[in-house]
Write an enzyme that holds these catalytic residues in place. Structure first.
Site, mmCIF file in Angstrom:
data_model
loop_
_atom_site.group_PDB
_atom_site.id
_atom_site.type_symbol
_atom_site.label_atom_id
_atom_site.label_comp_id
_atom_site.label_asym_id
_atom_site.label_seq_id
_atom_site.Cartn_x
_atom_site.Cartn_y
_atom_site.Cartn_z
ATOM 1 N N SER A 68 -14.914 -9.022 -5.545
ATOM 2 C CA SER A 68 -13.876 -9.302 -4.534
ATOM 3 C C SER A 68 -13.533 -10.789 -4.443
ATOM 4 C CB SER A 68 -14.345 -8.817 -3.163
ATOM 5 O OG SER A 68 -13.375 -9.173 -2.188
ATOM 6 N N ARG A 69 -12.239 -11.068 -4.404
ATOM 7 C CA ARG A 69 -11.744 -12.436 -4.221
ATOM 8 C C ARG A 69 -11.444 -12.724 -2.755
ATOM 9 N NH1 ARG A 69 -12.763 -15.422 -8.727
ATOM 10 N NH2 ARG A 69 -12.658 -14.003 -10.482
ATOM 11 N N LYS A 80 -11.848 3.167 2.900
ATOM 12 C CA LYS A 80 -10.630 3.004 3.713
ATOM 13 C C LYS A 80 -10.358 4.206 4.619
ATOM 14 C CE LYS A 80 -8.232 -0.270 0.715
ATOM 15 N NZ LYS A 80 -6.993 -0.620 0.016
ATOM 16 N N GLY A 134 -2.980 8.003 -4.371
ATOM 17 C CA GLY A 134 -4.276 7.725 -3.736
ATOM 18 C C GLY A 134 -4.095 6.814 -2.528
ATOM 19 N N THR A 173 -1.918 14.507 -10.320
ATOM 20 C CA THR A 173 -2.077 15.719 -9.515
ATOM 21 C C THR A 173 -0.875 15.799 -8.577
ATOM 22 O OG1 THR A 173 -4.452 15.289 -9.579
ATOM 23 C CG2 THR A 173 -3.685 16.970 -8.014
ATOM 24 N N ALA A 176 0.279 17.865 -6.514
ATOM 25 C CA ALA A 176 0.102 18.340 -5.133
ATOM 26 C C ALA A 176 -0.213 17.175 -4.192
ATOM 27 C CB ALA A 176 -1.022 19.383 -5.087
ATOM 28 N N TYR A 205 -4.906 -6.461 -10.916
ATOM 29 C CA TYR A 205 -4.694 -7.818 -11.404
ATOM 30 C C TYR A 205 -5.828 -8.153 -12.377
ATOM 31 C CZ TYR A 205 -7.921 -8.489 -7.547
ATOM 32 O OH TYR A 205 -8.983 -8.366 -6.690
ATOM 33 N N GLY A 256 -0.996 -7.406 -9.291
ATOM 34 C CA GLY A 256 -1.258 -7.176 -7.871
ATOM 35 C C GLY A 256 -1.883 -8.346 -7.134
HETATM 36 P P1 NAP Z 1 -7.610 6.102 -5.454
HETATM 37 O O1 NAP Z 1 -7.409 6.448 -4.037
HETATM 38 O O2 NAP Z 1 -8.880 6.450 -6.133
HETATM 39 O O3 NAP Z 1 -6.379 6.801 -6.263
HETATM 40 C C1 NAP Z 1 -6.342 6.727 -7.664
HETATM 41 C C2 NAP Z 1 -4.964 7.171 -8.171
HETATM 42 O O4 NAP Z 1 -4.918 6.897 -9.563
HETATM 43 C C3 NAP Z 1 -4.683 8.660 -7.995
HETATM 44 O O5 NAP Z 1 -3.300 8.827 -7.770
HETATM 45 C C4 NAP Z 1 -5.101 9.221 -9.364
HETATM 46 O O6 NAP Z 1 -4.451 10.428 -9.717
HETATM 47 C C5 NAP Z 1 -4.602 8.113 -10.276
HETATM 48 N N1 NAP Z 1 -5.264 8.034 -11.576
HETATM 49 C C6 NAP Z 1 -6.557 7.695 -11.815
HETATM 50 N N2 NAP Z 1 -6.776 7.684 -13.148
HETATM 51 C C7 NAP Z 1 -5.607 8.006 -13.759
HETATM 52 C C8 NAP Z 1 -5.178 8.157 -15.117
HETATM 53 N N3 NAP Z 1 -6.018 7.950 -16.132
HETATM 54 N N4 NAP Z 1 -3.885 8.498 -15.351
HETATM 55 C C9 NAP Z 1 -3.034 8.701 -14.327
HETATM 56 N N5 NAP Z 1 -3.365 8.576 -13.023
HETATM 57 C C10 NAP Z 1 -4.640 8.244 -12.749
HETATM 58 O O7 NAP Z 1 -7.413 4.518 -5.712
HETATM 59 P P2 NAP Z 1 -6.519 3.529 -4.835
HETATM 60 O O8 NAP Z 1 -7.312 2.990 -3.706
HETATM 61 O O9 NAP Z 1 -5.226 4.207 -4.552
HETATM 62 O O10 NAP Z 1 -6.299 2.318 -5.846
HETATM 63 C C11 NAP Z 1 -5.386 2.406 -6.936
HETATM 64 C C12 NAP Z 1 -5.238 1.037 -7.605
HETATM 65 O O11 NAP Z 1 -4.627 0.098 -6.726
HETATM 66 C C13 NAP Z 1 -6.600 0.455 -7.988
HETATM 67 O O12 NAP Z 1 -6.478 -0.046 -9.296
HETATM 68 C C14 NAP Z 1 -6.806 -0.672 -6.996
HETATM 69 O O13 NAP Z 1 -7.561 -1.740 -7.538
HETATM 70 C C15 NAP Z 1 -5.368 -1.110 -6.708
HETATM 71 N N6 NAP Z 1 -5.203 -1.765 -5.387
HETATM 72 C C16 NAP Z 1 -4.781 -3.069 -5.357
HETATM 73 C C17 NAP Z 1 -4.591 -3.710 -4.139
HETATM 74 C C18 NAP Z 1 -4.127 -5.138 -4.110
HETATM 75 O O14 NAP Z 1 -4.207 -5.794 -3.056
HETATM 76 N N7 NAP Z 1 -3.601 -5.672 -5.209
HETATM 77 C C19 NAP Z 1 -4.837 -3.028 -2.939
HETATM 78 C C20 NAP Z 1 -5.256 -1.696 -2.987
HETATM 79 C C21 NAP Z 1 -5.445 -1.082 -4.229
HETATM 80 P P3 NAP Z 1 -5.037 11.861 -9.216
HETATM 81 O O15 NAP Z 1 -4.569 12.018 -7.801
HETATM 82 O O16 NAP Z 1 -4.419 12.846 -10.138
HETATM 83 O O17 NAP Z 1 -6.530 11.761 -9.337
#
Ligand code: NAP
Length: 291
Positions: free
Chosen positions: A28-29, A79, A142, A166, A168, A234, A255
């Protein structure tokens, strides 16, 4: 909410305690960002990272409250749990079903979500990209996608397609935001990853695909020269997506700006002071490039 003395320097006062909870958390940064915000605004606080056990977040949060913790950020995978543990939840965190910011007011725990407004600020202010009237493809359903969809709708784009592996889950996200979309007169649809079928002004990769080495989740026909393509990731993990964007004449964006802007929103909630996010983003980019 800022109760720090203004007549004392930070070293002379008791520091207000903040932290970020996650598992894992070593990467974490956020401590660097909030410490820099505090230096630049003269706020007296300490901000650390705390690894909470996967089955022990509620206890870790309770310990933090007992220590006098004033506020914290929440990252993966807590979260949803954080939102459920709060005494009060903001409308945007309730809509997202997730929170990344907690703070104490009169002994009560308040939950909010600054991810979406952080992304919107990065796109509209840092990247100078107007969202009103645009066609947007949001990939993923997600926690991150749930956090950004409401604030994106409030910017009144023409259309948002939510595409997810997914489908749905994409549909559930769309259903939860249908009333807001109607109010803002935005067309909102859920599709599979292969179905978008046209190009978009803005593509937001909110999946964890870059992390897992899963490749680019949508066809390149979604991009056209001049599109903005943002990965919420990022660092090296975002590089494949940024290269793909550049190969199709689109402008890539990682990001990091969202990370700093969502932190800026949290800092302002906690301290009542707006930190200079553009300066801190520039400094962080320099730091990471040199690392
Ligand atoms: P999450 O709740 O675990 O959701 C993951 C999502 O990614 C789901 O929609 C999942 O699809 C999809 N996914 C995972 N592997 C995949 C693949 N190989 N191909 C296609 N889709 C795939 O995670 P999250 O909290 O939403 O985070 C998502 C990303 O955003 C992470 O990389 C995180 O580091 C980034 N993020 C960045 C910030 C920022 O401040 N820059 C803030 C929050 C999050 P399914 O529903 O089908 O499983």
């Amino acid at each position: 909410m800022n109760t720090s003395s203004t007549s004392s320097t930070p070293s002379e006062t008791t520091l207000d305690i903040y932290c970020v909870f996650g598992n894992p958390i070593a990467h974490s940064r956020s401590p660097w960002i909030h410490t820099r915000f505090a230096e630049l605004t003269g706020e007296a606080l300490s901000y650390t990272k705390r690894l909470a056990p996967l089955d022990g977040f509620a206890q870790a949060l309770n310990d933090f409250r007992t220590e006098g913790g004033r506020g914290c950020n929440i990252t993966v995978p807590f979260k949803l749990q954080a939102a459920a543990l709060a005494d009060h939840i903001s409308p945007r965190a309730a809509l997202a079903g997730a929170c990344n910011v907690l703070y104490m007011v009169d002994g009560q725990l308040h939950a909010d979500n600054s991810d979406g407004i952080g992304l919107v600020r990065d796109i509209t202010i840092n990247a100078g990209f107007e969202l009103k009237g645009r066609d947007i493809l949001l990939i993923g359903a997600g926690g991150a996608a749930a956090g950004v969809l409401g604030p994106l709708l409030e910017c009144r784009p023409r259309r948002i397609i939510v595409a997810n592996r997914t489908v749905a889950k994409a549909q559930a996200l769309v259903d939860a935001h249908a009333a807001l979309a109607l109010l803002q007169k935005v067309e909102l649809l859920a599709l599979t990853l292969q179905a978008p079928g046209t190009y978009f002004d803005l593509i937001i990769n909110g999946t964890a695909s870059s992390l897992s080495g899963g490749g680019i989740p949508v066809p390149s026909s979604c991009l056209r020269p001049g599109s903005l393509a943002c990965d919420l990731m990022y660092g090296p993990a975002a590089q494949g997506f940024l290269t793909w964007a550049a190969e199709h004449g689109a402008q890539g964006r990682d990001g990091l700006g969202m990370l700093v802007e969502q932190a800026g929103e949290a800092f302002e909630m906690w301290r009542g002071v707006r930190p200079p996010t553009a300066q801190v983003l520039a400094e962080l980019r320099t730091l990471l490039a040199a690392a």
